[in-house]
Design an enzyme around this catalytic site. Structure first.
Site, PDB file in Angstrom:
ATOM      1  N   HIS A  12       0.848  -1.190   0.000  1.00 31.73           N
ATOM      2  CA  HIS A  12       0.000   0.000   0.000  1.00 31.73           C
ATOM      3  C   HIS A  12       0.887   1.245   0.000  1.00 31.73           C
ATOM      4  CE1 HIS A  12      -3.572  -2.373   1.810  1.00 31.73           C
ATOM      5  NE2 HIS A  12      -3.646  -2.310   0.506  1.00 31.73           N
ATOM      6  N   LYS A  16       5.092   1.547   0.903  1.00 34.76           N
ATOM      7  CA  LYS A  16       5.993   1.352  -0.242  1.00 34.76           C
ATOM      8  C   LYS A  16       7.463   1.538   0.148  1.00 34.76           C
ATOM      9  CE  LYS A  16       2.632   2.278  -3.858  1.00 34.76           C
ATOM     10  NZ  LYS A  16       2.169   0.915  -3.915  1.00 34.76           N
ATOM     11  N   GLY A  39       2.218  -2.326 -10.328  1.00 34.35           N
ATOM     12  CA  GLY A  39       2.950  -1.330 -11.099  1.00 34.35           C
ATOM     13  C   GLY A  39       3.818  -0.367 -10.331  1.00 34.35           C
ATOM     14  N   THR A  40       3.234   0.407  -9.447  1.00 35.57           N
ATOM     15  CA  THR A  40       4.002   1.426  -8.733  1.00 35.57           C
ATOM     16  C   THR A  40       5.032   0.787  -7.813  1.00 35.57           C
ATOM     17  OG1 THR A  40       2.055   2.848  -8.802  1.00 35.57           O
ATOM     18  CG2 THR A  40       3.821   3.506  -7.315  1.00 35.57           C
ATOM     19  N   THR A  41       4.616  -0.204  -7.057  1.00 35.31           N
ATOM     20  CA  THR A  41       5.536  -0.892  -6.147  1.00 35.31           C
ATOM     21  C   THR A  41       6.685  -1.516  -6.929  1.00 35.31           C
ATOM     22  OG1 THR A  41       3.735  -1.339  -4.589  1.00 35.31           O
ATOM     23  CG2 THR A  41       5.719  -2.680  -4.369  1.00 35.31           C
ATOM     24  N   GLY A  60      -2.275  -1.498  -8.313  1.00 38.84           N
ATOM     25  CA  GLY A  60      -3.323  -2.175  -7.542  1.00 38.84           C
ATOM     26  C   GLY A  60      -4.730  -1.677  -7.807  1.00 38.84           C
ATOM     27  N   ASP A  65      -3.986  -5.971  -8.337  1.00 36.67           N
ATOM     28  CA  ASP A  65      -4.263  -6.955  -7.284  1.00 36.67           C
ATOM     29  C   ASP A  65      -5.001  -8.152  -7.876  1.00 36.67           C
ATOM     30  OD1 ASP A  65      -3.173  -5.182  -5.405  1.00 36.67           O
ATOM     31  OD2 ASP A  65      -5.125  -4.361  -4.847  1.00 36.67           O
ATOM     32  N   HIS A  92     -10.046   0.485  -2.839  1.00 36.62           N
ATOM     33  CA  HIS A  92     -10.080  -0.829  -3.484  1.00 36.62           C
ATOM     34  C   HIS A  92      -9.920  -1.952  -2.456  1.00 36.62           C
ATOM     35  CE1 HIS A  92      -5.853   0.264  -3.299  1.00 36.62           C
ATOM     36  NE2 HIS A  92      -5.518  -0.985  -3.504  1.00 36.62           N
TER      37      HIS A  92
END
Length: 125
Positions: A12, A16, A39-41, A60, A65, A92
Site C-alpha cells: 500500500h 511502499k 505497477g508502482t511498487t 493495484g 491486485d 479498493h
C-alpha cells in the site's frame, strides 16, 4: 528444467518505502526467484534493486491486485508478500480482501507485514 519460485510483492502507498527497504535488504535472496509486483511498487523496487528482474502488472487500484490473484489461482504465484497499511482507508479494499482470500484458499505462504516477510524470506533461502 525446474521452474523458479515466483513471489508477488505488493505494498500500500504508506508501506511502499518499507517494501523498498525490505527488497534492498534481501536483494540477493530475492534475485533467486521470479518476482511479480503491482505497477508502482514494482517500479520503485526495480529502481532501488536493479539486479532484480521484476514483471510489473497494473497498479493495484487499476486491477493489479486482481491480476496477481489470478496468478495465485493459476498456480503461477507461489508466495505473496503484501505490506498492508491497516490504518488507511482504501477505495479498493474489496480487491485486497479478495487477494488475501485467494492466498488462503490456495494455501500459499503469505506475509502481510515486514516481520513475517523477514521470516518467510529466510525460510525460503
Amino acid at each position: 528444467m525446474t521452474q523458479r519460485l515466483r513471489i508477488a510483492l505488493i505494498a500500500h502507498d504508506q508501506k511502499k518505502d518499507d517494501m523498498v527497504a525490505f527488497a534492498r535488504a534481501h536483494e540477493q535472496a530475492l534475485s533467486r526467484y521470479d518476482i511479480v509486483a503491482t505497477g508502482t511498487t514494482g517500479g520503485l523496487i526495480q529502481d532501488a534493486c536493479p539486479s532484480l528482474n521484476i514483471h510489473q502488472v497494473k497498479s493495484g487500484p487499476l486491477g493489479g491486485d486482481q491480476q496477481i490473484g489470478a496468478m495465485i489461482a493459476e498456480g503461477t504465484v507461489e508466495v505473496l508478500i503484501f505490506f498492508i497499511d491497516p490504518l488507511s482507508p482504501l477505495p479498493h479494499d474489496v480487491d485486497v480482501k479478495a487477494l488475501t482470500r485467494l492466498g488462503s484458499v490456495y494455501d500459499i505462504p503469505m506475509a502481510l507485514n515486514r516481520a513475517t516477510a523477514e521470516k518467510l524470506v529466510r525460510a525460503l533461502d
